[in-house]
Design an enzyme around this catalytic site. Structure first.
Site, mmCIF file in Angstrom:
data_model
loop_
_atom_site.group_PDB
_atom_site.id
_atom_site.type_symbol
_atom_site.label_atom_id
_atom_site.label_comp_id
_atom_site.label_asym_id
_atom_site.label_seq_id
_atom_site.Cartn_x
_atom_site.Cartn_y
_atom_site.Cartn_z
ATOM 1 N N LYS A 1 25.554 -3.595 -0.395
ATOM 2 C CA LYS A 1 27.022 -3.545 -0.484
ATOM 3 C C LYS A 1 27.611 -2.821 0.714
ATOM 4 O O LYS A 1 28.820 -2.665 0.815
ATOM 5 C CB LYS A 1 27.443 -2.785 -1.748
ATOM 6 C CG LYS A 1 26.999 -3.401 -3.050
ATOM 7 C CD LYS A 1 27.534 -2.526 -4.188
ATOM 8 C CE LYS A 1 26.987 -2.959 -5.533
ATOM 9 N NZ LYS A 1 27.308 -1.958 -6.564
ATOM 10 N N ARG B 1 11.129 3.967 3.495
ATOM 11 C CA ARG B 1 10.776 3.031 4.584
ATOM 12 C C ARG B 1 12.007 2.220 4.933
ATOM 13 O O ARG B 1 12.724 1.756 4.036
ATOM 14 C CB ARG B 1 9.642 2.105 4.145
ATOM 15 C CG ARG B 1 9.445 0.946 5.114
ATOM 16 C CD ARG B 1 8.214 0.151 4.827
ATOM 17 N NE ARG B 1 7.016 0.923 5.109
ATOM 18 C CZ ARG B 1 5.782 0.415 5.067
ATOM 19 N NH1 ARG B 1 5.600 -0.847 4.749
ATOM 20 N NH2 ARG B 1 4.740 1.163 5.335
ATOM 21 N N ARG C 1 0.791 -1.223 0.000
ATOM 22 C CA ARG C 1 0.000 0.000 0.000
ATOM 23 C C ARG C 1 0.823 1.272 0.000
ATOM 24 O O ARG C 1 0.622 2.165 -0.814
ATOM 25 C CB ARG C 1 -0.865 0.089 1.275
ATOM 26 C CG ARG C 1 -2.270 -0.302 1.144
ATOM 27 C CD ARG C 1 -2.740 -0.733 2.510
ATOM 28 N NE ARG C 1 -1.803 -1.707 3.031
ATOM 29 C CZ ARG C 1 -1.807 -2.980 2.656
ATOM 30 N NH1 ARG C 1 -2.695 -3.410 1.832
ATOM 31 N NH2 ARG C 1 -0.910 -3.805 3.133
ATOM 32 N N THR C 2 1.727 1.366 0.978
ATOM 33 C CA THR C 2 2.385 2.658 1.162
ATOM 34 C C THR C 2 3.179 3.027 -0.090
ATOM 35 O O THR C 2 3.096 4.139 -0.607
ATOM 36 C CB THR C 2 3.279 2.621 2.411
ATOM 37 O OG1 THR C 2 2.476 2.200 3.506
ATOM 38 C CG2 THR C 2 3.854 3.982 2.722
ATOM 39 N N HIS D 1 4.921 6.346 11.603
ATOM 40 C CA HIS D 1 4.441 6.164 10.225
ATOM 41 C C HIS D 1 3.456 7.309 9.936
ATOM 42 O O HIS D 1 2.252 7.101 9.876
ATOM 43 C CB HIS D 1 3.746 4.811 10.143
ATOM 44 C CG HIS D 1 3.461 4.319 8.751
ATOM 45 N ND1 HIS D 1 3.583 5.104 7.627
ATOM 46 C CD2 HIS D 1 3.038 3.104 8.317
ATOM 47 C CE1 HIS D 1 3.251 4.391 6.557
ATOM 48 N NE2 HIS D 1 2.920 3.174 6.950
#
Ligand code: NCD
Length: 307
Positions: free
Chosen positions: A80, A101, A51-52, A129
């Protein structure tokens, strides 16, 4: 450079303005279809998301802009050993705004301190959030028409659920909200949220393990999933994961105008038999999230002088 890491980075007046913009987008989408022509959003997702991420991307497309992205954390330079700070500096050279995120609390803040374009926190570990909270606020506004005089039940994993922490912060700034915090003993709201937000603000709240007992008094029920990825051992997760399952039977004593919310993804917390109940608002939340992300990106790009 203005970024949004925590919902408290936005004042109540600014949130009200974002709600107004989102509702204007809903009413007049064509007026917004080209406002971000030629602009680029970078989505940097170091944790799973449906969703986000798609909502940020759809939001930018609906504003006329473009999206650049990486396929996954495993395929990015972080695998890396690149630091979040360096990634933020690099991506600032390609994009006008970043949505990020990350599994680590504070990662979005580090990105914002190093980026030269606005950064929006799309979830940092178990911390916060803010854009889910913007989606939640628009949903509450459209369903209830107010943020005051509400009894809000938050149920499930209140310890690791970052959406819960941000929503408590946001609603506590509007007067006359009461919280009923429903969770197993092990998954209670963290003490820093209770102390710094609820107790500091004199906000009435009670803690209980009993969902059915709490239901009749609620205006809003915000269900959450047990956050499997934040558990240290699988045994505890398996023991707690089905602590609460909302069924039509349990809703019998709930108010006729209850608003049932969930940030999604749902695992077992809400029976699918409830999806057709007019009180179920979790799919409306998804749509509202896109409109609020459009409003937020517009605001930050304007403040950055990009628009
Ligand atoms: C939430 C999250 O990522 O914190 N999902 C979302 O963004 N809608 C809730 C969750 O994962 O349980």
């Amino acid at each position: 450079m203005r970024s949004v890491i925590d919902i408290l980075d936005l004042s109540v007046a600014e949130i009200d303005q974002l709600l107004a913009t989102a509702q204007d987008v809903i009413a007049h989408p064509a007026d917004y279809a080209h406002v971000c022509d030629g602009k680029k959003l970078a989505t940097l997702f170091f944790e799973p998301s449906t969703r986000t991420r798609l909502s940020f991307e759809a939001a930018m497309y609906e504003l006329g802009g473009h999206v650049i992205s990486m396929a996954s954390a495993a395929s990015s330079s972080s695998a890396k050993g690149e630091s979040v700070a360096d990634t933020a500096k690099v991506v600032s050279c390609y994009a006008d705004i970043i949505a990020m995120r990350h599994p680590k609390e504070g990662a979005a803040l580090v990105a914002a301190q190093n980026a030269t374009v606005p950064v929006i926190n799309a979830g940092d570990g178990g911390h916060c959030h803010p854009t889910q909270t913007l989606a939640d606020l628009l949903t509450i506004w459209r369903e209830k028409g107010r943020f005051c005089d509400l009894t809000v039940g938050l149920c499930g994993d209140l310890k690791f659920g970052r959406t819960v922490h941000s929503l408590i912060n946001a609603l506590s700034r509007y007067g006359d909200v009461r919280f009923v915090l429903i969770s197993p003993e092990e998954l209670k709201v963290p003490s820093y949220v209770k102390r710094d937000v609820l107790q500091a603000g004199g906000i009435p709240y009670e803690q209980t393990t009993d969902l059915e007992g709490a239901l009749p008094g609620l205006d809003i029920l915000y269900m959450t999933r047990v956050q499997k990825e934040r558990f240290f051992n699988e045994e505890d997760y398996l023991r707690l994961k089905d602590s609460y399952i909302l069924t039509p039977q349990k809703l019998k004593n709930a108010r006729a105008d209850l608003t049932i919310m969930h940030p999604l993804p749902r695992v077992n917390e809400i029976s699918v038999a409830i999806d057709d109940d007019p009180r179920a608002c979790y799919f409306k939340q998804v749509l509202n999230g896109k409109f609020m992300r459009m409003a937020l990106m517009l605001k930050l790009l304007k403040e950055a002088g990009t628009l």
